[in-house]
Motif scaffolding. Structure first.
Motif, short mmCIF file in Angstrom:
data_model
loop_
_atom_site.label_atom_id
_atom_site.label_comp_id
_atom_site.label_asym_id
_atom_site.label_seq_id
_atom_site.Cartn_x
_atom_site.Cartn_y
_atom_site.Cartn_z
N VAL A 1 0.82 -1.22 0.00
CA VAL A 1 0.00 0.00 0.00
C VAL A 1 0.85 1.27 0.00
CG1 VAL A 1 -1.81 1.28 1.21
CG2 VAL A 1 -1.87 -1.23 1.18
N GLY A 2 1.92 1.27 0.80
CA GLY A 2 2.74 2.47 0.95
C GLY A 2 2.34 3.26 2.17
N ASP A 3 2.87 4.48 2.29
CA ASP A 3 2.52 5.32 3.44
C ASP A 3 1.22 6.09 3.18
OD1 ASP A 3 3.38 7.07 1.53
OD2 ASP A 3 4.87 8.07 2.76
N LYS A 4 0.66 6.66 4.24
CA LYS A 4 -0.63 7.34 4.13
C LYS A 4 -0.57 8.55 3.21
CE LYS A 4 -2.53 5.87 8.57
NZ LYS A 4 -3.03 6.29 9.91
N GLU A 5 0.56 9.25 3.21
CA GLU A 5 0.69 10.45 2.38
C GLU A 5 1.04 10.11 0.93
OE1 GLU A 5 2.48 9.95 5.22
OE2 GLU A 5 1.12 11.08 6.53
N GLN A 6 1.32 8.83 0.66
CA GLN A 6 1.71 8.34 -0.66
C GLN A 6 2.97 9.01 -1.20
OE1 GLN A 6 0.08 5.62 -2.75
NE2 GLN A 6 0.01 5.32 -0.52
N LYS A 7 3.86 9.41 -0.27
CA LYS A 7 5.19 9.86 -0.69
C LYS A 7 6.01 8.65 -1.14
CE LYS A 7 5.35 13.90 2.37
NZ LYS A 7 6.02 14.54 3.55
N ASN A 8 5.68 7.50 -0.57
CA ASN A 8 6.30 6.23 -0.95
C ASN A 8 5.19 5.23 -1.28
OD1 ASN A 8 9.26 6.71 -0.32
ND2 ASN A 8 8.35 7.20 1.67
N PRO A 9 4.58 5.34 -2.47
CA PRO A 9 3.47 4.46 -2.82
C PRO A 9 3.91 3.00 -2.92
CG PRO A 9 4.16 5.72 -4.73
CD PRO A 9 4.90 6.28 -3.55
N GLY A 10 3.01 2.10 -2.53
CA GLY A 10 3.29 0.68 -2.59
C GLY A 10 2.94 0.09 -3.95
N LEU A 11 2.97 -1.25 -4.02
CA LEU A 11 2.73 -1.94 -5.28
C LEU A 11 1.32 -1.70 -5.82
CD1 LEU A 11 4.42 -5.43 -4.90
CD2 LEU A 11 5.00 -3.64 -6.52
N MET A 12 0.34 -1.59 -4.93
CA MET A 12 -1.03 -1.43 -5.40
C MET A 12 -1.24 -0.11 -6.14
SD MET A 12 -3.27 -3.26 -2.38
CE MET A 12 -3.27 -5.05 -2.19
#
Length: 288
Positions: A13-24
């Motif tokens: 998923v990554g972090d909440k702020e999406q500074k480091n987005p995950g695979l999804m």
């Protein structure tokens, strides 16, 4: 098994702020990048369902549990059941779950955020936000060749598994202990499926768990599978780390031959006619 708190949800998923987005979220962007690049040759349709497996029960994450409970009270009926079914081609679908279309990566991510807001999480001694369920995101992509009318369909399954737990380490009690037992049981069933596939056994025990049933078309068969195994750097998790690495070795041993799902223009037209008839629409003469 991969222990709780080792970074699986952050990876997916990554972090909440999406500074480091995950695979999804990265996958959502990649899908629509490919669609844009091929928009002159193909017509695309993207739809998705999002589920969680919580205490051995599949729940539609497009429906909040509070909203479902309210609707059940109003109607005095049973809560909507989500059941795992397979079509003739072996593709798994969630009967009873809502499927929503998305025309952009932003729309798809907004649906994903809605689903995540309804997911079960809680704090344990090992993890401030421990996933108490398995998250299953199914994305169906249908492409129609604008030159010859042939239709290709594919499904991308993105799964964030809950971590295996030892009650002594997590401090799980009461309902958390029940959650942990359910998680461990389903992960054990997944391990049995992986073992059967890697050993090329004639029988693969998919039906031993709802998790393995919903993942059946993502493991072996006509699927290409990427599994990421997270391990904890903590010395106290050494036993779990070694078990996870052995598990990953078994997964890597699995090989299969994936093929494209393509239908001719005529088959695609006939399916469209059948869908219109089922929905009560009038059908003009179609030359197939």
């Amino acid at each position: 098994m991969t222990p709780t708190g080792s970074g699986k949800t952050f990876t997916m998923v990554g972090d909440k702020e999406q500074k480091n987005p995950g695979l999804m979220p990265r996958s959502f962007n990649a899908i629509f990048d490919i669609i844009r690049e091929n928009s002159s040759k193909f017509d695309f349709k993207v739809s998705a369902y999002m589920l969680e497996l919580y205490n051995d029960r599949l729940q539609d994450l497009f429906v909040s549990q509070a909203g479902e409970a309210h609707a059940q009270t109003q109607s005095h009926g049973q809560a909507r059941r989500v059941e795992i079914k397979r079509n003739r081609k072996g593709v798994v679908f969630a009967q009873g779950a809502e499927t929503k279309e998305a025309s952009s990566a932003q729309e798809l991510y907004a649906l994903f955020q809605q689903a995540c807001a309804n997911r079960h999480i809680s704090a344990t001694k090992m993890n401030v936000e421990s996933s108490r369920s398995h998250l299953i995101v199914g994305i169906r992509v249908e492409s129609k060749n604008l030159t010859n009318g042939s239709v290709s369909t594919g499904k991308l399954s993105l799964v964030d598994l809950a971590g295996s737990e030892r009650a002594a380490k997590t401090g799980a009690k009461d309902h958390q202990l029940k959650e942990a037992n359910s998680i461990n049981k389903s992960l054990s069933a997944l391990g049995d499926v992986i073992s059967a596939l890697s050993a090329e056994l004639p029988h693969v025990p998919y039906r031993n768990s709802k998790l393995t049933q919903v993942m059946q078309d993502s493991l072996g068969g006509n699927a290409k599978t990427l599994m990421i195994v997270n391990i904890s750097p903590s010395e106290c998790n050494l036993d779990e780390t070694l078990t996870s690495l052995v598990y990953a070795t078994r997964v890597k041993a699995i090989t299969n031959n994936a093929q494209r799902n393509v239908e001719s223009k005529e088959i695609a037209q006939l399916k469209e006619v059948i869908m219109k008839l089922k929905s009560g629409q009038s059908v003009e003469d179609v030359d197939v």
